[in-house]
Design a protein around this motif. Structure first.
Motif, PDB file in Angstrom:
ATOM      1  N   ILE A  45       0.973  -1.188   0.129  1.00 21.57           N
ATOM      2  CA  ILE A  45       0.035   0.086   0.077  1.00 21.57           C
ATOM      3  C   ILE A  45       0.832   1.255  -0.045  1.00 21.57           C
ATOM      4  N   GLY A  46       0.872   1.986  -1.071  1.00 22.31           N
ATOM      5  CA  GLY A  46       1.698   3.192  -1.098  1.00 22.31           C
ATOM      6  C   GLY A  46       3.104   2.616  -1.885  1.00 22.31           C
ATOM      7  N   CYS A  47       2.762   1.949  -3.007  1.00 29.12           N
ATOM      8  CA  CYS A  47       4.005   1.050  -3.719  1.00 29.12           C
ATOM      9  C   CYS A  47       4.814   2.007  -4.242  1.00 29.12           C
ATOM     10  N   GLY A  48       4.462   3.265  -4.518  1.00 26.23           N
ATOM     11  CA  GLY A  48       5.456   4.202  -5.347  1.00 26.23           C
ATOM     12  C   GLY A  48       5.774   3.544  -6.686  1.00 26.23           C
ATOM     13  N   SER A  49       7.055   3.529  -6.961  1.00 22.03           N
ATOM     14  CA  SER A  49       7.581   2.978  -8.431  1.00 22.03           C
ATOM     15  C   SER A  49       7.881   1.488  -8.306  1.00 22.03           C
ATOM     16  N   GLY A  50       7.222   0.695  -7.188  1.00 21.37           N
ATOM     17  CA  GLY A  50       7.184  -0.494  -7.212  1.00 21.37           C
ATOM     18  C   GLY A  50       8.471  -1.350  -6.942  1.00 21.37           C
ATOM     19  N   ARG A  51       9.434  -0.684  -6.064  1.00 16.55           N
ATOM     20  CA  ARG A  51      10.729  -1.185  -5.739  1.00 16.55           C
ATOM     21  C   ARG A  51      10.467  -2.513  -4.616  1.00 16.55           C
ATOM     22  N   GLU A 107       5.106   1.019   3.836  1.00 15.06           N
ATOM     23  CA  GLU A 107       6.189   1.456   3.928  1.00 15.06           C
ATOM     24  C   GLU A 107       6.275   3.289   3.771  1.00 15.06           C
ATOM     25  N   THR A 108       6.312   3.817   4.934  1.00 18.62           N
ATOM     26  CA  THR A 108       6.562   5.437   4.979  1.00 18.62           C
ATOM     27  C   THR A 108       5.443   5.914   3.970  1.00 18.62           C
ATOM     28  N   VAL A 109       4.266   5.841   4.453  1.00 18.25           N
ATOM     29  CA  VAL A 109       3.299   6.323   3.644  1.00 18.25           C
ATOM     30  C   VAL A 109       2.116   7.119   4.455  1.00 18.25           C
ATOM     31  N   ILE A 110       1.785   6.859   5.985  1.00 18.91           N
ATOM     32  CA  ILE A 110       0.828   7.707   6.492  1.00 18.91           C
ATOM     33  C   ILE A 110       1.099   8.898   6.797  1.00 18.91           C
ATOM     34  N   TYR A 136       2.957  -4.556   8.227  1.00 20.43           N
ATOM     35  CA  TYR A 136       4.058  -3.768   8.576  1.00 20.43           C
ATOM     36  C   TYR A 136       3.780  -2.451   8.176  1.00 20.43           C
ATOM     37  N   LEU A 137       3.972  -1.629   9.144  1.00 23.21           N
ATOM     38  CA  LEU A 137       3.731  -0.213   8.891  1.00 23.21           C
ATOM     39  C   LEU A 137       4.740   0.741   9.450  1.00 23.21           C
ATOM     40  N   SER A 138       5.286   1.649   8.605  1.00 21.30           N
ATOM     41  CA  SER A 138       6.078   2.497   9.064  1.00 21.30           C
ATOM     42  C   SER A 138       5.881   4.122   8.746  1.00 21.30           C
ATOM     43  N   TRP A 139       6.547   4.711   9.106  1.00 21.53           N
ATOM     44  CA  TRP A 139       6.123   6.411   8.979  1.00 21.53           C
ATOM     45  C   TRP A 139       7.489   7.107   9.263  1.00 21.53           C
ATOM     46  N   ARG A 140       7.662   8.136   8.659  1.00 17.44           N
ATOM     47  CA  ARG A 140       8.788   9.018   8.878  1.00 17.44           C
ATOM     48  C   ARG A 140       8.435   9.787  10.148  1.00 17.44           C
ATOM     49  N   VAL A 141       9.358   9.996  10.880  1.00 19.08           N
ATOM     50  CA  VAL A 141       9.005  10.906  12.104  1.00 19.08           C
ATOM     51  C   VAL A 141       9.431  12.237  11.960  1.00 19.08           C
TER      52      VAL A 141
END
Length: 202
Positions: A45-51, A107-110, A136-141
């Motif tokens: 979710i929020g795959c960007g360019s698909g890496r 990954e780094t979306v929310i 798996y959920l991550s975000w930039r602080v």
């Protein structure tokens, strides 16, 4: 997603795809996926360019990539023509069925969302997981308040309890704060397992 952020990704999709492609391999993320994800259909979710979607597919986690940016999706399809990429956005994830995935990677979306909708977005990520599926959920602080970068992308400041409260029906398997091996930025990441008894509502 925040409209100015979406416009930045659409306008500079090729730039962002090249930038992400040039970053160091996110080996820390990959190790966590191997540790916690089970074999089965996975949503990026929020795959960007698909890496990361491509890595998932190449390593035993068949995946579908979702992103709200048509520009980034065009880059993803160009770079990874054999993989499915679809337009969709948090917090709604319209037309994504409940209990459809064994794993969800976000990954780094929310931090690109308005804080008010973050709890709904996290609950929706759980809804699309199978019972006992893994998120798996991550975000930039962002510690100094919400801000925008030179491209106009929103980096929202929000209380981590917005996320943890939305995960109260799940089991937290990993909760850490660190410097990303890929971007070099400080991130928070959580791995959570959906309860077998959780009732989905979205």
């Amino acid at each position: 997603m925040d409209q100015s952020t979406l416009e930045a990704y659409d306008r500079k999709a090729a730039f962002f795809a090249a930038d992400w492609g040039a970053q160091p391999t996110p080996t820390d993320l990959q190790e966590i996926i191997r540790r916690f994800f089970r074999r089965g259909l996975t949503a990026d979710i929020g795959c960007g360019s698909g890496r990361d979607t491509a890595w998932l597919c190449q390593n035993g986690f068949p995946a579908i990539g979702y992103d709200p940016s048509e520009g980034l999706l065009a880059e993803a399809r160009r770079l990874h023509p054999s993989i499915q990429f679809r337009r969709n956005a948090l917090p709604e994830l319209e037309d994504v069925a409940n209990s459809a995935f064994a794993n969800v990677l976000c990954e780094t979306v929310i931090m690109h969302l308005a804080p008010a909708v973050i709890p709904a977005a996290v609950r929706r990520l759980l809804c699309v997981l199978e019972p006992e599926g893994t998120l798996y959920l991550s975000w930039r602080v962002n510690e100094t308040g919400s801000s925008r970068d030179e491209h106009g992308r929103l980096y929202a400041y929000f209380d981590e309890e917005l996320v943890k409260g939305a995960l109260n029906a799940a089991t937290i398997l990993l909760d850490e704060r660190l410097q990303s091996a890929s971007s070099g930025k400080v991130i928070r990441r959580i791995v959570a397992r959906k309860s077998a008894a959780q009732v989905d509502s979205s």
